[in-house]
Structure formats: structure tokens, C-alpha cells
Design a protein around this motif. Sequence first.
Motif, mmCIF file in Angstrom:
data_model
loop_
_atom_site.group_PDB
_atom_site.id
_atom_site.type_symbol
_atom_site.label_atom_id
_atom_site.label_comp_id
_atom_site.label_asym_id
_atom_site.label_seq_id
_atom_site.Cartn_x
_atom_site.Cartn_y
_atom_site.Cartn_z
ATOM 1 N N TYR A 109 0.829 -1.192 0.000
ATOM 2 C CA TYR A 109 0.000 0.000 0.000
ATOM 3 C C TYR A 109 0.860 1.236 0.000
ATOM 4 C CZ TYR A 109 -0.165 -0.412 5.260
ATOM 5 O OH TYR A 109 0.097 -0.547 6.595
ATOM 6 N N GLY A 110 0.287 2.289 -0.572
ATOM 7 C CA GLY A 110 0.956 3.575 -0.660
ATOM 8 C C GLY A 110 0.219 4.595 0.176
ATOM 9 N N THR A 111 0.953 5.572 0.650
ATOM 10 C CA THR A 111 0.380 6.587 1.526
ATOM 11 C C THR A 111 -0.456 7.594 0.743
ATOM 12 O OG1 THR A 111 2.396 7.926 1.363
ATOM 13 C CG2 THR A 111 2.267 6.356 3.186
ATOM 14 N N LEU A 112 -1.520 8.047 1.370
ATOM 15 C CA LEU A 112 -2.404 9.070 0.819
ATOM 16 C C LEU A 112 -2.261 10.346 1.645
ATOM 17 C CD1 LEU A 112 -5.607 6.892 0.339
ATOM 18 C CD2 LEU A 112 -4.023 7.652 -1.449
ATOM 19 N N ALA A 113 -2.833 11.437 1.156
ATOM 20 C CA ALA A 113 -2.844 12.690 1.913
ATOM 21 C C ALA A 113 -3.409 12.418 3.306
ATOM 22 C CB ALA A 113 -3.700 13.726 1.192
ATOM 23 N N GLY A 114 -2.765 12.974 4.308
ATOM 24 C CA GLY A 114 -3.178 12.760 5.694
ATOM 25 C C GLY A 114 -2.344 11.716 6.412
ATOM 26 N N HIS A 115 -1.575 10.927 5.677
ATOM 27 C CA HIS A 115 -0.678 9.940 6.283
ATOM 28 C C HIS A 115 0.540 10.677 6.831
ATOM 29 C CE1 HIS A 115 1.891 6.458 6.770
ATOM 30 N NE2 HIS A 115 0.886 5.656 6.419
ATOM 31 N N PRO A 116 1.069 10.283 7.990
ATOM 32 C CA PRO A 116 2.231 10.976 8.544
ATOM 33 C C PRO A 116 3.531 10.759 7.762
ATOM 34 C CG PRO A 116 1.509 9.229 10.024
ATOM 35 C CD PRO A 116 0.508 9.310 8.913
ATOM 36 N N GLU A 117 3.549 9.813 6.859
ATOM 37 C CA GLU A 117 4.721 9.532 6.032
ATOM 38 C C GLU A 117 4.333 9.613 4.561
ATOM 39 O OE1 GLU A 117 8.153 8.025 7.020
ATOM 40 O OE2 GLU A 117 7.494 9.401 8.582
ATOM 41 N N CYS A 118 5.313 9.647 3.696
ATOM 42 C CA CYS A 118 5.123 9.543 2.252
ATOM 43 C C CYS A 118 5.923 8.335 1.794
ATOM 44 C CB CYS A 118 5.652 10.788 1.534
ATOM 45 S SG CYS A 118 4.777 12.286 1.927
ATOM 46 N N THR A 138 8.986 -4.745 2.922
ATOM 47 C CA THR A 138 9.873 -3.858 2.177
ATOM 48 C C THR A 138 9.185 -2.504 2.117
ATOM 49 O OG1 THR A 138 10.665 -5.704 0.837
ATOM 50 C CG2 THR A 138 11.061 -3.479 -0.024
ATOM 51 N N ALA A 139 9.932 -1.448 2.420
ATOM 52 C CA ALA A 139 9.312 -0.123 2.424
ATOM 53 C C ALA A 139 10.314 0.957 2.057
ATOM 54 C CB ALA A 139 8.737 0.174 3.811
ATOM 55 N N PHE A 140 9.772 2.032 1.536
ATOM 56 C CA PHE A 140 10.530 3.266 1.395
ATOM 57 C C PHE A 140 9.625 4.384 1.876
ATOM 58 C CE2 PHE A 140 8.429 2.648 -2.678
ATOM 59 C CZ PHE A 140 7.927 3.911 -2.994
ATOM 60 N N SER A 141 10.182 5.280 2.667
ATOM 61 C CA SER A 141 9.361 6.354 3.225
ATOM 62 C C SER A 141 10.221 7.541 3.626
ATOM 63 C CB SER A 141 8.583 5.852 4.447
ATOM 64 O OG SER A 141 9.474 5.480 5.478
ATOM 65 N N ARG A 142 9.529 8.665 3.735
ATOM 66 C CA ARG A 142 10.145 9.876 4.267
ATOM 67 C C ARG A 142 9.048 10.637 5.002
ATOM 68 N NH1 ARG A 142 11.514 11.859 -1.634
ATOM 69 N NH2 ARG A 142 9.436 12.375 -2.364
ATOM 70 N N PRO A 143 9.433 11.543 5.892
ATOM 71 C CA PRO A 143 8.432 12.258 6.677
ATOM 72 C C PRO A 143 7.433 13.008 5.792
ATOM 73 C CG PRO A 143 10.617 12.633 7.571
ATOM 74 C CD PRO A 143 10.803 11.922 6.261
ATOM 75 N N GLY A 144 6.181 12.988 6.211
ATOM 76 C CA GLY A 144 5.135 13.677 5.482
ATOM 77 C C GLY A 144 4.477 14.780 6.296
ATOM 78 N N THR A 145 4.847 14.886 7.563
ATOM 79 C CA THR A 145 4.272 15.910 8.441
ATOM 80 C C THR A 145 5.370 16.527 9.290
ATOM 81 O OG1 THR A 145 3.867 14.341 10.237
ATOM 82 C CG2 THR A 145 2.085 14.642 8.637
ATOM 83 N N TRP A 146 5.052 17.635 9.925
ATOM 84 C CA TRP A 146 6.020 18.307 10.791
ATOM 85 C C TRP A 146 6.446 17.396 11.940
ATOM 86 C CZ3 TRP A 146 5.046 18.898 15.909
ATOM 87 C CH2 TRP A 146 3.709 18.774 16.323
ATOM 88 N N TYR A 147 5.508 16.611 12.483
ATOM 89 C CA TYR A 147 5.859 15.798 13.642
ATOM 90 C C TYR A 147 6.691 14.575 13.273
ATOM 91 C CZ TYR A 147 1.420 13.392 12.541
ATOM 92 O OH TYR A 147 0.386 12.733 11.919
ATOM 93 N N THR A 148 6.542 14.040 12.062
ATOM 94 C CA THR A 148 7.434 12.944 11.673
ATOM 95 C C THR A 148 8.811 13.478 11.284
ATOM 96 O OG1 THR A 148 6.405 12.896 9.464
ATOM 97 C CG2 THR A 148 5.675 11.247 11.059
ATOM 98 N N ARG A 149 8.874 14.695 10.755
ATOM 99 C CA ARG A 149 10.193 15.316 10.510
ATOM 100 C C ARG A 149 10.889 15.583 11.834
ATOM 101 N NH1 ARG A 149 7.352 17.360 6.293
ATOM 102 N NH2 ARG A 149 6.599 19.242 7.307
#
Length: 177
Positions: A109-118, A138-149
Motif C-alpha cells: 500500500y501507498g500513503t495518501l494525503a493525511g498519512h504521517p509519512e510519504c 519492504t518499504a521506502f518512506s520519508r516524513p510527510g508531516t512536521w511531527y514525523t520530521r
Amino acid sequence: MTRLLSAGRDTVNYPDRGATRRRPLPAGYHHLHHRTRIGRGQAVFEAAGAAVTTFDAHRSSGMLVRAGHGAVSTGSRVVVGIGFGRLRIDAPCEVIWTAYEPHRAGFAYGTLAGHPECGEESFMVLRDPDGTVWFEVTAFSRPGTWYTRLAGPVIPFLQLRYARLLGRTVRKLAAAA
């Protein structure tokens, strides 16, 4: 309530759709690859595959999962929640691809708007020619919100912990079947 099964209204919030199906994973993300031995044999493979593709493994590991009933299908929506009450974080996703094959079962699954990651995450059950059954994340991700950054390196640590927990959960569910 978060929109759940309205495929096509939103798109994933990252440009590398489907990249967990191919290699190498895209640059510019944190990468995760974790593999857990589940057991041996066709019965273990089938039970583990069912646990993964119906979200039973996610639910049994303590996640709140809002998804359609039955096995996942490409384009279906899911919201995975962690925490309690006002402290719960909802993570909306769309199933990007599925695999229902003689030696592979699972999905990404892939992240949608509102998910804390991308990013994207795949959950696969694999059966080797010798009958050994594996669960693989297996995953690839980066922060999608201020709090995950702000959380920085804590997020990849938590993702690995969750992958390990899912592996143990799939093993238990497959053994119980």
C-alpha cells in the motif's frame, strides 16, 4: 470518518508508485527490508498469506484497521490507526498492487494525503522451493508531516520494530491455523 473505499478520488502522496514491486527502491527515502522465518509447508504458507492479505496480521498486532472485508485488492483503501482516543494517528493508504501466486501472497500500500509519512510498504509471504515460508516487509518512506520530521531517526526505528512485531504475529497466526 475518513474516506475509505473511494478509489480514484485521491492519489498517493509520492511520485514512485509501485516501486516496492521492483528494485532498486527509489533514492531520497529511508529504506526498510525485514524478513522473518514463519515455518514450512503449504498449510503454513496459506495460513500466513490469509493473515496478511485480510489484515488479520495488522489487527492482531494491535493496529486499528478500517478496510473492506475479505482479501485486499488493488485500488482498495485502508486506514491504519495507532494510539488511543485523541492521541490516535490515522494513516490512510491505497493498495497499489497485490500478489496471489503459488509461492507469493501479499500486497503493497501507498500513503495518501493525511498519512504521517510519504511512501510505500509491501507485506509478502513467500515460499521457497524447499518449503520454507517467509514473511517480508519492504518499504521506502520519508516524513510527510512536521511531527514525523521532528521525530527524525525515531520513525525508522519504530518502523523496524513494527515489521518485527508483524513477523512474530504472522508466525503465531500461521501456527494456530
